[in-house]
Design a protein around this motif. Structure first.
Motif, short mmCIF file in Angstrom:
data_model
loop_
_atom_site.label_atom_id
_atom_site.label_comp_id
_atom_site.label_asym_id
_atom_site.label_seq_id
_atom_site.Cartn_x
_atom_site.Cartn_y
_atom_site.Cartn_z
N PHE A 1 0.85 -1.19 0.00
CA PHE A 1 0.00 0.00 0.00
C PHE A 1 0.88 1.24 0.00
CE2 PHE A 1 0.52 -1.26 4.45
CZ PHE A 1 0.93 -0.08 5.06
N LYS A 2 0.29 2.36 -0.33
CA LYS A 2 1.01 3.63 -0.41
C LYS A 2 1.21 4.20 0.99
CE LYS A 2 0.55 8.31 -2.31
NZ LYS A 2 -0.35 9.21 -3.07
N ALA A 3 2.44 4.51 1.34
CA ALA A 3 2.73 5.11 2.63
C ALA A 3 2.03 6.46 2.73
CB ALA A 3 4.24 5.29 2.81
N SER A 4 1.33 6.68 3.83
CA SER A 4 0.55 7.91 3.97
C SER A 4 0.13 8.09 5.43
CB SER A 4 -0.69 7.84 3.06
OG SER A 4 -1.42 9.04 3.13
N VAL A 5 -0.47 9.23 5.72
CA VAL A 5 -0.96 9.50 7.07
C VAL A 5 -2.35 8.89 7.24
CG1 VAL A 5 -1.69 11.30 8.69
CG2 VAL A 5 0.37 11.63 7.29
N ILE A 6 -2.54 8.18 8.32
CA ILE A 6 -3.87 7.71 8.70
C ILE A 6 -4.25 8.43 9.98
CG2 ILE A 6 -2.94 5.69 9.93
CD1 ILE A 6 -5.54 4.21 9.11
N HIS A 7 -5.44 8.98 10.01
CA HIS A 7 -5.84 9.84 11.11
C HIS A 7 -6.47 9.05 12.26
CE1 HIS A 7 -4.98 13.51 8.86
NE2 HIS A 7 -5.53 12.93 7.82
N LYS A 8 -6.45 9.67 13.40
CA LYS A 8 -7.03 9.07 14.59
C LYS A 8 -8.47 8.62 14.32
CE LYS A 8 -8.42 10.25 19.33
NZ LYS A 8 -8.44 11.31 20.36
N PHE B 1 -7.23 1.84 3.58
CA PHE B 1 -6.47 0.92 2.74
C PHE B 1 -6.99 0.92 1.31
CE2 PHE B 1 -5.85 -3.29 0.86
CZ PHE B 1 -4.47 -3.38 0.89
N GLU B 2 -8.31 0.95 1.13
CA GLU B 2 -8.88 0.95 -0.22
C GLU B 2 -8.42 2.17 -1.01
OE1 GLU B 2 -10.72 -1.31 -1.94
OE2 GLU B 2 -10.18 -2.61 -0.27
N GLU B 3 -8.20 3.28 -0.31
CA GLU B 3 -7.76 4.50 -0.97
C GLU B 3 -6.26 4.49 -1.26
OE1 GLU B 3 -8.90 7.60 1.67
OE2 GLU B 3 -11.05 7.47 1.20
N ASN B 4 -5.51 3.68 -0.53
CA ASN B 4 -4.06 3.74 -0.61
C ASN B 4 -3.39 2.47 -1.13
OD1 ASN B 4 -3.09 6.44 0.75
ND2 ASN B 4 -4.80 5.70 1.97
N LYS B 5 -4.14 1.43 -1.40
CA LYS B 5 -3.49 0.21 -1.89
C LYS B 5 -2.92 0.45 -3.27
CE LYS B 5 -7.71 -2.05 -3.66
NZ LYS B 5 -8.58 -3.24 -3.52
#
Length: 318
Positions: A172-179, A187-191
């Motif tokens: 998956f694409k490394a990114s910020v996941i919020h609280k 994951f669906e947005e960043n895979k």
């Protein structure tokens, strides 16, 4: 076979999946004739999934690598020789090569040789295992104050974190996941490679604090512990490519990258990303990650000089 012949007598082939070969990295298009090459990949397959409001077709690119009979035979022909090769391919091809799917196309001996040419190892390129090397881990950007954990525990994170896979196959694409953000939706947005969350939920990931300081990122091609070429590729999250030269500031970047390269080599040939971070006390340098050379973008690195250096060293060694 599809070779580019030349009069220089090169003894090493450039094995390329031609949909990903970085022609733009050569000094000029005609430089390609100086490289013997074997085409190993097929065009990506398009799947018609519907039409838009104007009736135009909408295609999806299928995730698997499909090798045609002809290109498999070409590659088998190469593998039957004693010639040396340097692989340039996609992550999908590398994923196939290190999975059971490779047995559809190649014998065990051929698979072993191809994997060797790739200069890749699932273990040595995985930050979960690299974290055991103290000198390296203390210099890694995403290691200090980071938590290595399974992707899914309770389905939520209790604070904003920068999330990335520990492995080099980029599930998956490394990114910020919020609280409290839903991990499944994130994951669906960043895979990156059409994989299902259920396929990787047991994999270890890195959850680290979000960095807000100005940061510049550099890609370094390392061969036998030496940095052969460096390119800036990112400034504060934006793509900004620049070949790194020998002025005063660049000398510091290269010096730091060379030091980091001496600490750990996941392979004979690899790519190492380094960050310069602006702090109250000046610039701080950290290792971002290690990547397989075969399927890494090289930005403004001098690809042709790297190929010639490796080829020359290979000829001397042989």
């Amino acid at each position: 076979m599809d070779f580019c012949k030349n009069s220089k007598g090169y003894k090493m082939k450039l094995l390329i999946e031609y949909t990903t070969f970085p022609v733009g990295l050569l000094h000029k298009a005609t430089d390609l004739v100086n490289l013997d090459k074997v085409l190993i990949g097929s065009e990506r397959q398009k799947l018609l999934i519907g039409t838009n409001e104007f009736g135009e077709p909408i295609y999806e690119i299928t995730p698997s690598i499909t090798l045609t009979k002809e290109t498999v035979l070409d590659l088998k022909d190469f593998l039957s020789t004693n010639e040396k090769g340097l692989l340039r391919c996609s992550i999908n091809f590398l994923r196939m090569l290190f999975s059971d799917e490779s047995e559809k196309y190649f014998t065990n001996d051929e698979i072993e040789k191809l994997r060797g040419i790739s200069k890749y190892s699932k273990t040595s390129f995985d930050q979960y295992f690299i974290s055991n090397h103290f000198d390296v881990s203390k210099n890694m950007l995403n290691q200090e104050f980071a938590v290595l954990r399974n992707l899914i525990l309770d389905g939520k994170f209790t604070k904003n974190v920068f999330l990335k896979p520990t492995g080099d196959l980029k599930d998956f694409k490394a990114s910020v996941i919020h609280k409290d953000q839903d991990v499944n939706l994130w994951f669906e947005e960043n895979k990156s490679h059409k994989r299902f969350l259920s396929e990787i939920m047991d994999d270890v990931v890195i959850a680290s604090p979000v960095i807000n300081n100005p940061i510049t990122e550099y890609r370094n091609i390392v061969y036998k512990g030496m940095v052969l070429s460096t390119s800036q590729y990112c400034v504060n999250g934006k793509l900004v490519k620049r070949a790194v030269g020998k002025d005063d500031f660049d000398a510091e970047v290269i010096e730091k990258a060379s030091y980091f390269a001496s600490l750990y080599q996941p392979s004979e040939l690899f790519v190492m990303d380094v960050a310069s971070i602006e702090t109250e006390n000046g610039l701080d340098y950290k290792i971002i990650e290690y990547n397989c050379f075969s399927c890494s973008g090289l930005y403004d690195c001098d690809f042709l000089s790297v190929f010639k250096k490796i080829e020359s060293d290979t000829n001397v060694s042989s």
